[in-house]
Scaffold this motif. Sequence first.
Motif: not given
Length: 613
Positions: A89-97, A99-106
Amino acid sequence: MIANVAGGKTLPTEIADQIIDRTDGVPLFIEELVESGWVIDAGDHYSVTGPLVPLAIPTTLQASLLARLDRLAPTREVVQIAATLGRQFSHELISAVADMSQSQLEGGLEQLIRAELVFRRGTPPDATYTFKHVLVQDAAYSTLLRPRRQQLHARIASALERQFPEIAAAQPELMAQHCAMAGLVEQAIEYWDKAGRLAVQRSTMAEAAAHFGKALELLAGLPKSSQRRSSELSLQLALAGALVAAKGWASPQAGEAYARARELCCEAPEGAHLAIALSGAWSFLHNRAEIRAAYQLADELAVLAERRNDSDTKLMTHRNLGISHLFRADFSRALHHLRQALTFYDQAEHRPPRLTPSDICVTCESFVAWSLLLLGQADQALAQSRRALAWARELSQPYTLAFALHVNCVFHQLRGDGAILEERAEELVALATDHGFPHFVGSGTCFGGWARLSVGGSIEEAISRMRWGLATKRATGAEIKVPYYLGLLAEAHRRANRSAEAISVLNEALEVVERTDERWYEAELYRLMAEALITKSDRCDAERWLRRALRTAQKQGARLWEVRAATSLARLWRDQGKRTDARDLLAPVYSSFTEGFDTRDLKEAAALLAELA
């Protein structure tokens, strides 16, 4: 390793391939999966006609993988979303899906990378992530409750449609999977249909059939309605066309799909679809050598053509009637209908797979060449055959080219062009193997065996290849042209001085002729029987068979078989000292030809006449 762990038990290739795909070759994973009773049981009950159920993760392995994930509890939501997206999966796609902050996701992704559960290529936001093992992804996905799972799949499908339309267009099967898992059944059906048609364009026919099959499975769960019936009819016809290529014209699966399409047409007749369904059912019966039943269906289609008066139905009608007449040895009528079909063909309107899996123009031109050759018009036949193959190459559609090469092999075998036959057979086998066309793998191998024989190769090798090729073709359900292939096999045995085997094979071929009414090769089978008897020194009985061959050829108007039979009988009489009778028999047959004097048959006839003079 799979075979060893399974205790010597051979698992179906499809199941073994799935084990390899899902374990990435990791020995521990292979051992755990194969030792699970589920895999062995799946091997025992595996059916090539049914869908392959994904392998379940054994309890012991599942527990081990879940324990690793539990140690990363804070990242649970991230790994669950990632697992729902897929192995990659791509970073763009998981970011779009997500439902959390970018810092939490990364932060969650970094933990998965440090734990070596996920690999990253590139840097965010252009990074791509891949689960180290597909079984890790499966274990993470299994921790999702159904409502949450559906919610995530729906969000992914929505994100792909809105933010990544190029992915949605290029990978409709991905969209179909997410829509199906989200419970969006109608959207999933639409995407599976698109995926199937895209696979047909790529000539990956087994994949196309699988996609259409999944669409039909989902469609069956919807309430009955006129819209559902219309959608099923379209999908059944698409499935049937893909199955024809993937499994063979006469495969039971293709027959069932066409039969179901006919049923749906009966519920609410739709002319265009009914014509395609009838034509497909004709093809199924014809290729199973149910010649009489196929001819009746061709007549039924002709009635529909008269009623509808549209070019599509007339095109299919004349094609089917032409081929039916050819195989029943009514060569002049065959030629008439095939030429009529070509008058209705439109390059823009009728390219495959709109009406049939292969191009109808290529089909008709190929059979016109075949008919002309049998009628004694060898030069015209050769020019027509070349046109058919050239058009097939120009279309760049693998299944059409395979069909053209297949008929071209028949054509050049009949002409006695061993070198060309060998070249065409090699090309056909390579193409059919690459694209998964089993019928053509079989016929191409058979022709390759005969070609090697005709250019001085090993008789034993030729017989072995021909037997394998014929068995492979018949395994698809196809019985059409079996007398012809058996005739070639018998001639190979005769050349190896095995007259008894040759006669046995010819008797089998003649039994098939009587049972099926496939008579286009009948006269030649009688001649081949005579040649086998001559090799056996039974000249008296051989003459009876040659007279029968000559009578049959003359009755059918088959000039090619007539000159062969006359040449063989004249040769027999020459050997018996009846030289005048031999010349009087052969001379008028030879002189009736106006073309084809460079063919092997007329050269042999001319040489014998010169000797008799």
